[in-house]
Design an enzyme around this catalytic site. Sequence first.
Site, PDB file in Angstrom:
ATOM      1  N   ARG A  13      65.065  30.016  60.471  1.00 56.73           N
ATOM      2  CA  ARG A  13      65.955  30.098  59.300  1.00 56.73           C
ATOM      3  C   ARG A  13      66.138  31.533  58.823  1.00 56.73           C
ATOM      4  O   ARG A  13      66.930  31.805  57.940  1.00 56.73           O
ATOM      5  CB  ARG A  13      65.368  29.274  58.161  1.00 56.73           C
ATOM      6  N   GLY A  14      65.383  32.451  59.401  1.00 57.91           N
ATOM      7  CA  GLY A  14      65.468  33.851  58.980  1.00 57.91           C
ATOM      8  C   GLY A  14      66.623  34.574  59.652  1.00 57.91           C
ATOM      9  O   GLY A  14      67.330  34.015  60.500  1.00 57.91           O
ATOM     10  N   VAL A  16      66.605  37.029  61.877  1.00 59.44           N
ATOM     11  CA  VAL A  16      66.437  37.204  63.323  1.00 59.44           C
ATOM     12  C   VAL A  16      66.409  35.858  64.041  1.00 59.44           C
ATOM     13  O   VAL A  16      67.119  35.639  65.023  1.00 59.44           O
ATOM     14  CB  VAL A  16      65.141  37.996  63.617  1.00 59.44           C
ATOM     15  N   LEU A 106      58.196  39.655  67.671  1.00 54.58           N
ATOM     16  CA  LEU A 106      59.130  40.569  67.017  1.00 54.58           C
ATOM     17  C   LEU A 106      58.398  41.417  65.990  1.00 54.58           C
ATOM     18  O   LEU A 106      57.764  40.877  65.081  1.00 54.58           O
ATOM     19  CB  LEU A 106      60.232  39.767  66.298  1.00 54.58           C
ATOM     20  N   SER A 108      58.640  45.679  64.192  1.00 53.75           N
ATOM     21  CA  SER A 108      59.539  46.465  63.348  1.00 53.75           C
ATOM     22  C   SER A 108      59.314  47.942  63.623  1.00 53.75           C
ATOM     23  O   SER A 108      58.209  48.352  64.002  1.00 53.75           O
ATOM     24  CB  SER A 108      59.214  46.156  61.892  1.00 53.75           C
ATOM     25  N   SER A 109      60.340  48.745  63.369  1.00 55.65           N
ATOM     26  CA  SER A 109      60.197  50.184  63.605  1.00 55.65           C
ATOM     27  C   SER A 109      59.232  50.828  62.612  1.00 55.65           C
ATOM     28  O   SER A 109      58.808  51.971  62.832  1.00 55.65           O
ATOM     29  CB  SER A 109      61.560  50.871  63.526  1.00 55.65           C
ATOM     30  N   CYS A 110      58.847  50.110  61.545  1.00 56.16           N
ATOM     31  CA  CYS A 110      57.926  50.720  60.573  1.00 56.16           C
ATOM     32  C   CYS A 110      56.491  50.769  61.092  1.00 56.16           C
ATOM     33  O   CYS A 110      55.610  51.283  60.416  1.00 56.16           O
ATOM     34  CB  CYS A 110      57.998  50.028  59.232  1.00 56.16           C
ATOM     35  N   TYR A 137      52.601  45.640  55.782  1.00 55.81           N
ATOM     36  CA  TYR A 137      53.404  44.938  56.781  1.00 55.81           C
ATOM     37  C   TYR A 137      53.223  45.606  58.156  1.00 55.81           C
ATOM     38  O   TYR A 137      53.039  44.936  59.169  1.00 55.81           O
ATOM     39  CB  TYR A 137      54.864  44.986  56.334  1.00 55.81           C
ATOM     40  N   LYS A 141      51.876  44.101  61.759  1.00 56.37           N
ATOM     41  CA  LYS A 141      52.705  44.107  62.968  1.00 56.37           C
ATOM     42  C   LYS A 141      52.036  44.879  64.107  1.00 56.37           C
ATOM     43  O   LYS A 141      52.146  44.499  65.281  1.00 56.37           O
ATOM     44  CB  LYS A 141      54.092  44.698  62.658  1.00 56.37           C
ATOM     45  N   THR A 165      64.956  48.049  65.153  1.00 52.96           N
ATOM     46  CA  THR A 165      65.199  48.954  64.034  1.00 52.96           C
ATOM     47  C   THR A 165      65.628  48.125  62.812  1.00 52.96           C
ATOM     48  O   THR A 165      65.568  46.894  62.845  1.00 52.96           O
ATOM     49  CB  THR A 165      66.284  49.971  64.438  1.00 52.96           C
ATOM     50  N   LEU A 167      67.635  45.867  60.594  1.00 51.02           N
ATOM     51  CA  LEU A 167      68.635  44.883  61.025  1.00 51.02           C
ATOM     52  C   LEU A 167      69.491  44.445  59.857  1.00 51.02           C
ATOM     53  O   LEU A 167      69.074  44.525  58.698  1.00 51.02           O
ATOM     54  CB  LEU A 167      67.931  43.655  61.604  1.00 51.02           C
ATOM     55  N   HIS A 180      66.619  44.392  51.838  1.00 50.60           N
ATOM     56  CA  HIS A 180      66.755  45.735  52.396  1.00 50.60           C
ATOM     57  C   HIS A 180      68.043  46.370  51.855  1.00 50.60           C
ATOM     58  O   HIS A 180      68.857  45.726  51.212  1.00 50.60           O
ATOM     59  CB  HIS A 180      66.778  45.671  53.920  1.00 50.60           C
TER      60      HIS A 180
HETATM   61  P1  GDP Z   1      62.860  50.800  54.397  1.00 51.43           P
HETATM   62  O1  GDP Z   1      63.777  51.090  55.551  1.00 51.43           O
HETATM   63  O2  GDP Z   1      61.589  50.132  54.804  1.00 51.43           O
HETATM   64  O3  GDP Z   1      62.599  52.038  53.576  1.00 51.43           O
HETATM   65  O4  GDP Z   1      63.532  49.710  53.465  1.00 51.43           O
HETATM   66  P2  GDP Z   1      64.877  49.536  52.611  1.00 51.43           P
HETATM   67  O5  GDP Z   1      65.977  49.049  53.470  1.00 51.43           O
HETATM   68  O6  GDP Z   1      64.502  48.655  51.454  1.00 51.43           O
HETATM   69  O7  GDP Z   1      65.238  50.964  52.024  1.00 51.43           O
HETATM   70  C1  GDP Z   1      65.839  51.974  52.772  1.00 51.43           C
HETATM   71  C2  GDP Z   1      66.296  53.110  51.896  1.00 51.43           C
HETATM   72  O8  GDP Z   1      67.428  52.693  51.116  1.00 51.43           O
HETATM   73  C3  GDP Z   1      65.250  53.631  50.887  1.00 51.43           C
HETATM   74  O9  GDP Z   1      65.363  55.027  50.816  1.00 51.43           O
HETATM   75  C4  GDP Z   1      65.732  52.991  49.584  1.00 51.43           C
HETATM   76  O10 GDP Z   1      65.311  53.702  48.418  1.00 51.43           O
HETATM   77  C5  GDP Z   1      67.235  53.080  49.757  1.00 51.43           C
HETATM   78  N1  GDP Z   1      68.017  52.194  48.886  1.00 51.43           N
HETATM   79  C6  GDP Z   1      69.080  52.578  48.140  1.00 51.43           C
HETATM   80  N2  GDP Z   1      69.542  51.556  47.392  1.00 51.43           N
HETATM   81  C7  GDP Z   1      68.776  50.489  47.688  1.00 51.43           C
HETATM   82  C8  GDP Z   1      68.783  49.144  47.230  1.00 51.43           C
HETATM   83  O11 GDP Z   1      69.581  48.724  46.403  1.00 51.43           O
HETATM   84  N3  GDP Z   1      67.852  48.305  47.796  1.00 51.43           N
HETATM   85  C9  GDP Z   1      66.948  48.732  48.740  1.00 51.43           C
HETATM   86  N4  GDP Z   1      66.075  47.856  49.237  1.00 51.43           N
HETATM   87  N5  GDP Z   1      66.907  50.025  49.152  1.00 51.43           N
HETATM   88  C10 GDP Z   1      67.799  50.891  48.644  1.00 51.43           C
END
Ligand code: GDP
Length: 314
Positions: A13-14, A16, A106, A108-110, A137, A141, A165, A167, A180
């Site tokens: 349901r997610g 991916v 699966l 993650s790039s983190c 997290y 992983k 990366t 998604l 995200h």
């Molecule tokens: P990350 O890739 O693990 O850092 O996760 P995110 O996708 O949540 O954030 C990516 C980048 O986008 C970070 O620098 C956030 O501060 C920035 N960002 C800007 N606006 C937003 C927002 O509304 N939501 C989130 N989640 N991130 C945001």
Amino acid sequence: MNKDARVFVAGHRGLVGSAIVRRLQAEGYRNLLLRSSAELDLRNQAAVDRFFEQERPEFVYLAAAKVGGILANDSYPADFIRDNLQIQTNVIDAAYRFGVRKLAFLGSSCIYPKHAPQPMPESCLLTGPLEPTNEWYAVAKIAGVKMCQAYRKQYGFNAISVMPTNLYGPGDNFDLNSSHVLPALIRKFHEAKQRGEGEVVVWGTGTPRREFLHVDDLADACVFLLERYDSPEPINVGWGEDISIAELAALVGAAVDYSGKLRFDTSKPDGTPRKLLDVTRLRALGWAPKIQLRDGVAATYRWFTSQAGARGQN
Ligand code: GDP
């Protein structure tokens, strides 16, 4: 994998898992094993064992995980490390014990260090400290990758690790507190446009760079890798280029057709400065993504508005 193979897509349901299911169904797979978290709690080892014993899957895509954006990761560290360790430990171990032929985990790039060389090759795993906002997290992983390697080494279990990366796509989480950046911006721009607001708030400085891959491209890569990849090393799946958050905001604003201003809220974290995967190994196998970011964002925006319409909020 023949079309009658019993394939368990954990986390269907997610974002991916649902993309993998769409892809397998489109290819004619007839025996997909799917369970919602209400039907099967993957954190419960006894329940997972029972499921594998009864259903005897032959192939497993382990796409079930507790996931979230920068704020969610930072706010619920215990949930992120516990749930992910439990889910992956239960599923990988049961898959091995109940005779699964191949499993794709699966990640993650983190998982790669905060200050890894860019683009990040698979070989930089465990060469430096992690980004603190999502280390809970990431540690889970990394343990999953190591568990796949350990089961391969000790038991000869064919488990591979796929590292996508950032998604995006249909089925994404659009909740502003846990999502995200890409779905968050789609929602923020859409709502600001509807309400006639002249400004959208973007977290952080806008300077961090991220790479974005449409989840249908990832699903395509997952099917490809289950057939063609048999190595203990994790394999990166990315687009190959990144953009700054400010550039992403401009791109999403254009897709939504929003003409207001951006305000950067620097009280919110930037996270890691850059996160671009080195996809040399995957390219060498003969796979490349197809969905351009501009097209993918436009399609995801259409999906989002169709969902909002279905919920009566459009
Ligand atoms: P990350 O890739 O693990 O850092 O996760 P995110 O996708 O949540 O954030 C990516 C980048 O986008 C970070 O620098 C956030 O501060 C920035 N960002 C800007 N606006 C937003 C927002 O509304 N939501 C989130 N989640 N991130 C945001």
